[in-house]
Design a protein around this motif. Structure first.
Motif, PDB file in Angstrom:
ATOM      1  N   LYS A  76      37.748  31.529  51.095  1.00  0.00           N
ATOM      2  CA  LYS A  76      37.908  32.859  50.509  1.00  0.00           C
ATOM      3  C   LYS A  76      38.948  32.786  49.398  1.00  0.00           C
ATOM      4  CE  LYS A  76      35.574  35.129  53.827  1.00  0.00           C
ATOM      5  NZ  LYS A  76      34.351  34.407  53.940  1.00  0.00           N
ATOM      6  N   PRO A  77      38.743  33.547  48.318  1.00  0.00           N
ATOM      7  CA  PRO A  77      39.746  33.589  47.252  1.00  0.00           C
ATOM      8  C   PRO A  77      41.112  33.991  47.814  1.00  0.00           C
ATOM      9  CG  PRO A  77      37.749  34.718  46.577  1.00  0.00           C
ATOM     10  CD  PRO A  77      37.609  34.412  48.043  1.00  0.00           C
ATOM     11  N   GLU A  78      42.179  33.403  47.255  1.00  0.00           N
ATOM     12  CA  GLU A  78      43.538  33.729  47.681  1.00  0.00           C
ATOM     13  C   GLU A  78      44.429  33.803  46.456  1.00  0.00           C
ATOM     14  OE1 GLU A  78      45.087  30.479  50.040  1.00  0.00           O
ATOM     15  OE2 GLU A  78      43.220  30.234  51.099  1.00  0.00           O
ATOM     16  N   MET A  81      43.823  32.025  43.055  1.00  0.00           N
ATOM     17  CA  MET A  81      42.740  31.071  43.303  1.00  0.00           C
ATOM     18  C   MET A  81      41.454  31.828  43.652  1.00  0.00           C
ATOM     19  SD  MET A  81      44.173  28.213  42.660  1.00  0.00           S
ATOM     20  CE  MET A  81      42.791  27.160  43.079  1.00  0.00           C
ATOM     21  N   THR A  82      40.424  31.581  42.853  1.00  0.00           N
ATOM     22  CA  THR A  82      39.119  32.189  43.084  1.00  0.00           C
ATOM     23  C   THR A  82      38.092  31.063  43.233  1.00  0.00           C
ATOM     24  OG1 THR A  82      38.769  32.366  40.693  1.00  0.00           O
ATOM     25  CG2 THR A  82      39.701  34.296  41.811  1.00  0.00           C
ATOM     26  N   ILE A  83      36.848  31.426  43.368  1.00  0.00           N
ATOM     27  CA  ILE A  83      35.791  30.431  43.571  1.00  0.00           C
ATOM     28  C   ILE A  83      34.669  30.680  42.574  1.00  0.00           C
ATOM     29  CG2 ILE A  83      34.079  29.557  45.215  1.00  0.00           C
ATOM     30  CD1 ILE A  83      36.084  30.422  47.442  1.00  0.00           C
ATOM     31  N   ARG A  91      30.376  25.143  45.611  1.00  0.00           N
ATOM     32  CA  ARG A  91      31.478  26.057  45.290  1.00  0.00           C
ATOM     33  C   ARG A  91      32.713  25.270  44.870  1.00  0.00           C
ATOM     34  NH1 ARG A  91      31.792  31.031  48.381  1.00  0.00           N
ATOM     35  NH2 ARG A  91      33.646  30.182  49.350  1.00  0.00           N
ATOM     36  N   TRP A  93      36.913  25.595  43.382  1.00  0.00           N
ATOM     37  CA  TRP A  93      38.091  26.434  43.203  1.00  0.00           C
ATOM     38  C   TRP A  93      38.360  26.647  41.724  1.00  0.00           C
ATOM     39  CZ3 TRP A  93      39.967  29.347  46.810  1.00  0.00           C
ATOM     40  CH2 TRP A  93      39.841  28.974  48.153  1.00  0.00           C
ATOM     41  N   TYR A  95      41.486  28.558  39.081  1.00  0.00           N
ATOM     42  CA  TYR A  95      42.815  29.161  38.959  1.00  0.00           C
ATOM     43  C   TYR A  95      42.764  30.170  37.817  1.00  0.00           C
ATOM     44  CZ  TYR A  95      47.817  29.672  38.142  1.00  0.00           C
ATOM     45  OH  TYR A  95      49.078  30.192  37.974  1.00  0.00           O
TER      46      TYR A  95
END
Length: 126
Positions: A76-78, A81-83, A91, A93, A95
């Motif tokens: 999951k995005p945090e 940090m997205t996907i 998939r 990562w 930034y």
């Protein structure tokens, strides 16, 4: 009978272990003023990737030299940090919307030999 209060993070960790699941670690961390993966290897962005496009422009032979930092199916995005989804459906990562990569020639944690490669690859600096 004495009772002990455990910190909530310890309770969550013990609960996850008891249920047979692992807690996902953040995909990146900061070291030496740059983003690195959990093994301490430097992360890079590629100028040909458009931030927020949801795609990677580095495929085929490019991805052999610049391996994408892959995200697990349940990641999951945090924060920043997205996907993004790669051309093959995998998939990766990203930034701040830009896919992140490793550099095949970096041999040990802290190496940043790909910084400014052809003036289009850059170390990610948070």
């Amino acid at each position: 009978m004495k009772s002990f209060l455990l910190p909530s993070c310890l309770v969550l960790a013990l609960s996850a272990l008891a249920c047979g699941t692992a807690l996902a670690a953040a995909p990146v961390k900061t070291s030496g003023g740059m983003l690195v993966n959990q093994d301490g290897m430097t992360l890079y962005t590629f100028d040909n990737d458009a931030a927020g496009s949801g795609k990677s422009a580095c495929n085929g032979p490019c991805a052999t030299l610049w391996p994408p930092v892959m995200a697990e199916a349940d990641a999951k995005p945090e924060g920043d940090m997205t996907i993004v989804t790669r051309d093959d459906g995998a998939r990766q990562w990203a930034y701040k919307g830009k896919p992140v990569y490793l550099y095949k020639s970096d041999m040990k944690p802290g190496d940043a030999t790909g910084d400014n490669f052809r003036n289009i690859w850059h170390v990610v600096k948070p």
